[in-house]
Design an enzyme around this catalytic site. Structure first.
Site, PDB file in Angstrom:
ATOM      1  CE1 TYR A  50       2.032  -8.665   0.503  1.00 12.46           C
ATOM      2  CE2 TYR A  50       0.988 -10.746  -0.021  1.00 12.46           C
ATOM      3  CZ  TYR A  50       1.068  -9.377  -0.171  1.00 12.46           C
ATOM      4  OH  TYR A  50       0.169  -8.733  -0.988  1.00 12.46           O
ATOM      5  CG  HIS A 108       4.067  -5.826  -4.474  1.00 15.63           C
ATOM      6  ND1 HIS A 108       4.405  -6.762  -3.525  1.00 15.63           N
ATOM      7  CD2 HIS A 108       2.848  -5.373  -4.103  1.00 15.63           C
ATOM      8  CE1 HIS A 108       3.430  -6.859  -2.639  1.00 15.63           C
ATOM      9  NE2 HIS A 108       2.481  -6.029  -2.962  1.00 15.63           N
TER      10      HIS A 108
HETATM   11  P1  NAD Z   1      -9.223  -7.985   2.852  1.00 19.40           P
HETATM   12  O1  NAD Z   1     -10.148  -6.941   2.313  1.00 19.40           O
HETATM   13  O2  NAD Z   1      -9.294  -9.368   2.326  1.00 19.40           O
HETATM   14  O3  NAD Z   1      -9.432  -7.925   4.413  1.00 19.40           O
HETATM   15  C1  NAD Z   1      -8.920  -8.879   5.262  1.00 19.40           C
HETATM   16  C2  NAD Z   1      -9.540  -8.670   6.627  1.00 19.40           C
HETATM   17  O4  NAD Z   1     -10.967  -8.754   6.518  1.00 19.40           O
HETATM   18  C3  NAD Z   1      -9.135  -9.771   7.588  1.00 19.40           C
HETATM   19  O5  NAD Z   1      -7.951  -9.418   8.257  1.00 19.40           O
HETATM   20  C4  NAD Z   1     -10.333  -9.848   8.513  1.00 19.40           C
HETATM   21  O6  NAD Z   1     -10.164  -8.917   9.543  1.00 19.40           O
HETATM   22  C5  NAD Z   1     -11.481  -9.413   7.651  1.00 19.40           C
HETATM   23  N1  NAD Z   1     -12.316 -10.563   7.202  1.00 19.40           N
HETATM   24  C6  NAD Z   1     -11.975 -11.550   6.345  1.00 19.40           C
HETATM   25  N2  NAD Z   1     -13.006 -12.392   6.161  1.00 19.40           N
HETATM   26  C7  NAD Z   1     -14.019 -11.930   6.932  1.00 19.40           C
HETATM   27  C8  NAD Z   1     -15.349 -12.369   7.165  1.00 19.40           C
HETATM   28  N3  NAD Z   1     -15.842 -13.456   6.552  1.00 19.40           N
HETATM   29  N4  NAD Z   1     -16.120 -11.651   8.017  1.00 19.40           N
HETATM   30  C9  NAD Z   1     -15.630 -10.552   8.622  1.00 19.40           C
HETATM   31  N5  NAD Z   1     -14.387 -10.086   8.438  1.00 19.40           N
HETATM   32  C10 NAD Z   1     -13.585 -10.764   7.597  1.00 19.40           C
HETATM   33  O7  NAD Z   1      -7.763  -7.353   2.711  1.00 19.40           O
HETATM   34  P2  NAD Z   1      -6.332  -7.876   2.305  1.00 19.40           P
HETATM   35  O8  NAD Z   1      -5.912  -9.059   3.070  1.00 19.40           O
HETATM   36  O9  NAD Z   1      -5.461  -6.696   2.357  1.00 19.40           O
HETATM   37  O10 NAD Z   1      -6.516  -8.255   0.765  1.00 19.40           O
HETATM   38  C11 NAD Z   1      -6.605  -9.589   0.288  1.00 19.40           C
HETATM   39  C12 NAD Z   1      -5.316 -10.021  -0.346  1.00 19.40           C
HETATM   40  O11 NAD Z   1      -4.923  -9.100  -1.379  1.00 19.40           O
HETATM   41  C13 NAD Z   1      -4.102 -10.020   0.576  1.00 19.40           C
HETATM   42  O12 NAD Z   1      -4.100 -11.054   1.506  1.00 19.40           O
HETATM   43  C14 NAD Z   1      -2.973 -10.061  -0.419  1.00 19.40           C
HETATM   44  O13 NAD Z   1      -2.819 -11.359  -0.954  1.00 19.40           O
HETATM   45  C15 NAD Z   1      -3.488  -9.100  -1.482  1.00 19.40           C
HETATM   46  N6  NAD Z   1      -2.977  -7.723  -1.292  1.00 19.40           N
HETATM   47  C16 NAD Z   1      -2.223  -7.183  -2.282  1.00 19.40           C
HETATM   48  C17 NAD Z   1      -1.729  -5.891  -2.178  1.00 19.40           C
HETATM   49  C18 NAD Z   1      -0.929  -5.324  -3.300  1.00 19.40           C
HETATM   50  O14 NAD Z   1      -0.349  -4.253  -3.144  1.00 19.40           O
HETATM   51  N7  NAD Z   1      -0.852  -5.979  -4.427  1.00 19.40           N
HETATM   52  C19 NAD Z   1      -1.996  -5.114  -1.044  1.00 19.40           C
HETATM   53  C20 NAD Z   1      -2.763  -5.678  -0.029  1.00 19.40           C
HETATM   54  C21 NAD Z   1      -3.259  -6.962  -0.180  1.00 19.40           C
END
Ligand code: NAD
Length: 278
Positions: A50, A108
């Site tokens: 990240y 990861h």
């Molecule tokens: P998420 O499903 O949390 O979606 C995030 C998006 O949802 C935001 O950018 C925003 O647009 C929207 N959102 C957030 N809160 C909201 C609300 N209250 N109302 C309306 N829209 C809203 O997706 P993410 O960020 O990909 O997943 C969460 C976390 O998981 C990441 O930040 C990261 O730490 C982790 N992650 C890990 C991997 C992996 O391969 N291990 C991959 C992706 C993400």
């Protein structure tokens, strides 16, 4: 507000709700994490790839919150799995985070074509035994990868962090996890804004019944299913909204209706597939 904890198979507790920082640009990470800590989050999920571990570390240092009151996860990127790569990678991550140890270190992705994920897992065991992380786990591992690392090392991961949301529930992975005492952490819990979850009638009905937002209803569904969840937002009001999910409870019927959103054919997936990611 007290966030419930789950005790991992390692014996360490993890707050069930945290804050994720995927796609938070390095320059914004310190502000976002500082605001998340102000809102009350104590569990931060980052990764070397990240590029924002320094910002996360700066926010932690400035917060004055005691280290033992925080839960910090970071992850080993795919190009560091081989040889002594993991030893170097964890030290670089700790250096950037300004920490002596992380709470959870994850492989990861399996990146199976490299065929180094089982070696990486054996290195994570050493890293844990050296005290650089309290617990170890994996991310994006399918049952075939989980079986392989357990067969090769005898060590069962404390967590598997996978894409999971109502439209993509990965029943095969959650069944493996339940059988082996591995906790499921979910990424993309809100479908990353790419899947139209919030308009779904089951989500909308649950949200309306409890006077909450669709995002809050979906986060509550994750919590009641027993998953560890860390939604991402760089907007403080949404961080607060996503944290305010302990004043209501979905009924069994509401949970079942949201369970039924998954078409069951994998078409709800919004991220990369573990067999294709390198
Ligand atoms: P998420 O499903 O949390 O979606 C995030 C998006 O949802 C935001 O950018 C925003 O647009 C929207 N959102 C957030 N809160 C909201 C609300 N209250 N109302 C309306 N829209 C809203 O997706 P993410 O960020 O990909 O997943 C969460 C976390 O998981 C990441 O930040 C990261 O730490 C982790 N992650 C890990 C991997 C992996 O391969 N291990 C991959 C992706 C993400």
């Amino acid at each position: 507000m007290t966030v419930p904890s789950i005790t991992l198979s390692s014996g360490h507790d993890i707050p069930q709700l945290g804050f994720g920082v995927f796609l938070v640009p390095p320059a914004e990470a310190e502000k976002a994490v500082s605001e998340a800590l102000e809102v009350g989050y104590r569990h931060i999920d980052t990764a070397a790839i990240y590029g924002n571990e320094e910002g996360v570390g700066a926010a932690i240092a400035k917060s004055g919150i005691a280290r033992e009151d925080l839960f910090v996860t970071t992850k080993l990127w795919n190009d560091r799995q081989a040889g002594t790569g993991p030893d170097d990678a964890i030290r670089e991550s700790l250096d950037k985070l300004g920490l002596q140890y992380v709470d959870l270190y994850l492989t990861h992705w399996p990146a199976p074509k490299q065929d180094t994920y089982s070696h990486a897992w054996s290195k994570l065991i050493e890293i844990r035994d050296a005290g650089l992380t309290r617990s170890i786990g994996v991310s994006n591992h399918l049952p075939e990868h989980l079986d392989r690392i357990v067969k090769d090392t005898g060590e069962v991961p404390a967590v598997d962090q996978i894409e999971l949301h109502p439209a993509y529930q990965q029943a095969d992975v959650t069944a493996w996890a339940a059988e082996h005492g591995t906790a499921i952490e979910v990424w993309g819990p809100l479908g990353q804004g790419k899947y139209p979850l919030f308009e779904n009638p089951a989500v909308a009905a649950a949200a309306e019944a409890h006077g909450v937002s669709p995002a809050q209803a979906v986060i509550r569904w994750h919590l009641q299913r027993g998953f560890i969840v860390f939604p991402k937002s760089t907007r403080k009001e949404r961080m607060a909204e996503n944290f305010d999910v302990f004043g209501f409870e979905l009924s069994d019927a509401e949970v079942a209706a949201i369970d039924a959103i998954d078409p069951g054919d994998g078409s709800g997936r919004v991220g990369a597939h573990p067999l294709e990611k390198h």
